[in-house]
Motif scaffolding. Structure first.
Motif, PDB file in Angstrom:
ATOM      1  N   ILE A  77       0.844  -1.200   0.000  1.00  0.00           N
ATOM      2  CA  ILE A  77       0.000   0.000   0.000  1.00  0.00           C
ATOM      3  C   ILE A  77       0.878   1.248   0.000  1.00  0.00           C
ATOM      4  O   ILE A  77       0.629   2.185  -0.763  1.00  0.00           O
ATOM      5  N   GLN A  78       1.912   1.236   0.825  1.00  0.00           N
ATOM      6  CA  GLN A  78       2.807   2.387   0.917  1.00  0.00           C
ATOM      7  C   GLN A  78       3.524   2.632  -0.409  1.00  0.00           C
ATOM      8  O   GLN A  78       3.644   3.765  -0.855  1.00  0.00           O
ATOM      9  N   ARG A  79       3.989   1.558  -1.063  1.00  0.00           N
ATOM     10  CA  ARG A  79       4.684   1.708  -2.350  1.00  0.00           C
ATOM     11  C   ARG A  79       3.760   2.294  -3.415  1.00  0.00           C
ATOM     12  O   ARG A  79       4.155   3.186  -4.173  1.00  0.00           O
ATOM     13  N   VAL A  80       2.532   1.792  -3.471  1.00  0.00           N
ATOM     14  CA  VAL A  80       1.581   2.311  -4.463  1.00  0.00           C
ATOM     15  C   VAL A  80       1.275   3.773  -4.169  1.00  0.00           C
ATOM     16  O   VAL A  80       1.256   4.614  -5.072  1.00  0.00           O
ATOM     17  N   TYR A  81       1.068   4.092  -2.907  1.00  0.00           N
ATOM     18  CA  TYR A  81       0.755   5.476  -2.531  1.00  0.00           C
ATOM     19  C   TYR A  81       1.921   6.419  -2.852  1.00  0.00           C
ATOM     20  O   TYR A  81       1.717   7.519  -3.356  1.00  0.00           O
ATOM     21  N   GLN A  82       3.139   5.981  -2.576  1.00  0.00           N
ATOM     22  CA  GLN A  82       4.312   6.807  -2.864  1.00  0.00           C
ATOM     23  C   GLN A  82       4.523   6.984  -4.370  1.00  0.00           C
ATOM     24  O   GLN A  82       5.114   7.965  -4.804  1.00  0.00           O
ATOM     25  N   ILE A  86      -3.146   9.034  -3.852  1.00  0.00           N
ATOM     26  CA  ILE A  86      -4.429   8.327  -3.912  1.00  0.00           C
ATOM     27  C   ILE A  86      -4.780   7.950  -5.350  1.00  0.00           C
ATOM     28  O   ILE A  86      -5.343   6.885  -5.602  1.00  0.00           O
ATOM     29  N   LEU A  87      -4.437   8.803  -6.292  1.00  0.00           N
ATOM     30  CA  LEU A  87      -4.774   8.529  -7.692  1.00  0.00           C
ATOM     31  C   LEU A  87      -4.067   7.285  -8.237  1.00  0.00           C
ATOM     32  O   LEU A  87      -4.528   6.692  -9.207  1.00  0.00           O
ATOM     33  N   ALA A  88      -2.963   6.885  -7.619  1.00  0.00           N
ATOM     34  CA  ALA A  88      -2.259   5.686  -8.061  1.00  0.00           C
ATOM     35  C   ALA A  88      -3.122   4.434  -7.876  1.00  0.00           C
ATOM     36  O   ALA A  88      -2.965   3.458  -8.605  1.00  0.00           O
ATOM     37  N   PHE A  89      -4.040   4.469  -6.941  1.00  0.00           N
ATOM     38  CA  PHE A  89      -4.930   3.328  -6.712  1.00  0.00           C
ATOM     39  C   PHE A  89      -5.999   3.222  -7.799  1.00  0.00           C
ATOM     40  O   PHE A  89      -6.725   2.238  -7.861  1.00  0.00           O
ATOM     41  N   PHE A  90      -6.113   4.253  -8.633  1.00  0.00           N
ATOM     42  CA  PHE A  90      -7.129   4.260  -9.684  1.00  0.00           C
ATOM     43  C   PHE A  90      -6.518   4.322 -11.088  1.00  0.00           C
ATOM     44  O   PHE A  90      -7.224   4.602 -12.045  1.00  0.00           O
ATOM     45  N   ARG A  91      -5.231   4.026 -11.202  1.00  0.00           N
ATOM     46  CA  ARG A  91      -4.601   3.969 -12.526  1.00  0.00           C
ATOM     47  C   ARG A  91      -5.213   2.819 -13.319  1.00  0.00           C
ATOM     48  O   ARG A  91      -5.430   1.744 -12.804  1.00  0.00           O
ATOM     49  N   GLY A  92      -5.449   3.082 -14.588  1.00  0.00           N
ATOM     50  CA  GLY A  92      -6.007   2.041 -15.450  1.00  0.00           C
ATOM     51  C   GLY A  92      -7.511   1.909 -15.360  1.00  0.00           C
ATOM     52  O   GLY A  92      -8.090   0.974 -15.908  1.00  0.00           O
ATOM     53  N   LEU A  93      -8.145   2.840 -14.684  1.00  0.00           N
ATOM     54  CA  LEU A  93      -9.591   2.743 -14.483  1.00  0.00           C
ATOM     55  C   LEU A  93     -10.365   2.908 -15.785  1.00  0.00           C
ATOM     56  O   LEU A  93     -11.403   2.275 -15.964  1.00  0.00           O
ATOM     57  N   ASN A  94      -9.853   3.701 -16.709  1.00  0.00           N
ATOM     58  CA  ASN A  94     -10.549   3.877 -17.992  1.00  0.00           C
ATOM     59  C   ASN A  94     -10.671   2.550 -18.741  1.00  0.00           C
ATOM     60  O   ASN A  94     -11.736   2.211 -19.253  1.00  0.00           O
ATOM     61  N   ALA A  95      -9.588   1.812 -18.800  1.00  0.00           N
ATOM     62  CA  ALA A  95      -9.621   0.513 -19.472  1.00  0.00           C
ATOM     63  C   ALA A  95     -10.540  -0.454 -18.737  1.00  0.00           C
ATOM     64  O   ALA A  95     -11.252  -1.243 -19.364  1.00  0.00           O
ATOM     65  N   ARG A  96     -10.550  -0.366 -17.429  1.00  0.00           N
ATOM     66  CA  ARG A  96     -11.424  -1.239 -16.637  1.00  0.00           C
ATOM     67  C   ARG A  96     -12.889  -0.916 -16.894  1.00  0.00           C
ATOM     68  O   ARG A  96     -13.721  -1.814 -16.986  1.00  0.00           O
ATOM     69  N   PHE A  97     -13.214   0.374 -16.999  1.00  0.00           N
ATOM     70  CA  PHE A  97     -14.591   0.758 -17.308  1.00  0.00           C
ATOM     71  C   PHE A  97     -15.038   0.148 -18.632  1.00  0.00           C
ATOM     72  O   PHE A  97     -16.150  -0.357 -18.749  1.00  0.00           O
ATOM     73  N   ILE A  98     -14.173   0.203 -19.615  1.00  0.00           N
ATOM     74  CA  ILE A  98     -14.540  -0.328 -20.932  1.00  0.00           C
ATOM     75  C   ILE A  98     -14.670  -1.843 -20.887  1.00  0.00           C
ATOM     76  O   ILE A  98     -15.669  -2.408 -21.333  1.00  0.00           O
ATOM     77  N   HIS A  99     -13.684  -2.509 -20.336  1.00  0.00           N
ATOM     78  CA  HIS A  99     -13.679  -3.973 -20.324  1.00  0.00           C
ATOM     79  C   HIS A  99     -14.698  -4.551 -19.342  1.00  0.00           C
ATOM     80  O   HIS A  99     -15.624  -5.242 -19.737  1.00  0.00           O
ATOM     81  N   VAL A 100     -14.517  -4.267 -18.087  1.00  0.00           N
ATOM     82  CA  VAL A 100     -15.369  -4.854 -17.053  1.00  0.00           C
ATOM     83  C   VAL A 100     -16.761  -4.223 -17.074  1.00  0.00           C
ATOM     84  O   VAL A 100     -17.755  -4.902 -16.823  1.00  0.00           O
ATOM     85  N   GLY A 101     -16.834  -2.927 -17.399  1.00  0.00           N
ATOM     86  CA  GLY A 101     -18.130  -2.264 -17.435  1.00  0.00           C
ATOM     87  C   GLY A 101     -19.079  -2.904 -18.427  1.00  0.00           C
ATOM     88  O   GLY A 101     -20.263  -3.099 -18.139  1.00  0.00           O
ATOM     89  N   CYS A 102     -18.579  -3.263 -19.598  1.00  0.00           N
ATOM     90  CA  CYS A 102     -19.418  -3.939 -20.596  1.00  0.00           C
ATOM     91  C   CYS A 102     -19.854  -5.316 -20.109  1.00  0.00           C
ATOM     92  O   CYS A 102     -21.018  -5.692 -20.266  1.00  0.00           O
TER      93      CYS A 102
END
Length: 125
Positions: A77-82, A86-102
């Motif tokens: 958690i610390q490595r991702v946060y550094q 907070i935005l590092a926890f949501f990287r790749g969300l656009n692709a996830r919306f397209i793939h998983v959202g469908c």
């Protein structure tokens, strides 16, 4: 968080859409069923993606860093946060919306159609 976000929000969104759209006198209930299902399923897919993505980011970071250091969960958690706050926890969300959202949208529409074919009421009614 994924399944809970998906199922609970689908029922809540369907109920909200039905109550909003049925207030319009020119829309019959049976005429808006599919539109409500698709709309509620799409909104539920957004909730499910947002609820589960940070956990998947941590899981990916754990596997990615497993050969470098065998740190514990809190170090991951610390490595991702550094790496980006907070935005590092949501990287790749656009692709996830397209793939998983469908996938979730289709899944929930099929779920509701099967439910109705078995004689159960549509979600949100």
């Amino acid at each position: 968080p994924y399944t809970m976000g998906k199922q609970v929000s689908f029922d809540l969104f369907a109920g909200m859409l039905y109550s909003t759209l049925l207030g319009l006198t020119f829309l019959p209930k049976n005429g808006i069923a599919l539109e409500v299902e698709v709309g509620a399923a799409f909104m539920a897919s957004i909730v499910a993606c947002l609820a589960s993505h940070p956990g998947d980011v941590l899981l990916t970071a754990t596997y990615k860093d497993s050969d470098e250091t065998n740190g514990n969960f809190f170090e991951t958690i610390q490595r991702v946060y550094q790496d980006g706050g907070i935005l590092a926890f949501f990287r790749g969300l656009n692709a996830r919306f397209i793939h998983v959202g469908c996938i979730i949208t289709f899944q929930l529409v099929i779920y509701d159609q099967i439910k109705q074919s078995l004689g159960l009421p549509a979600s949100g009614t």
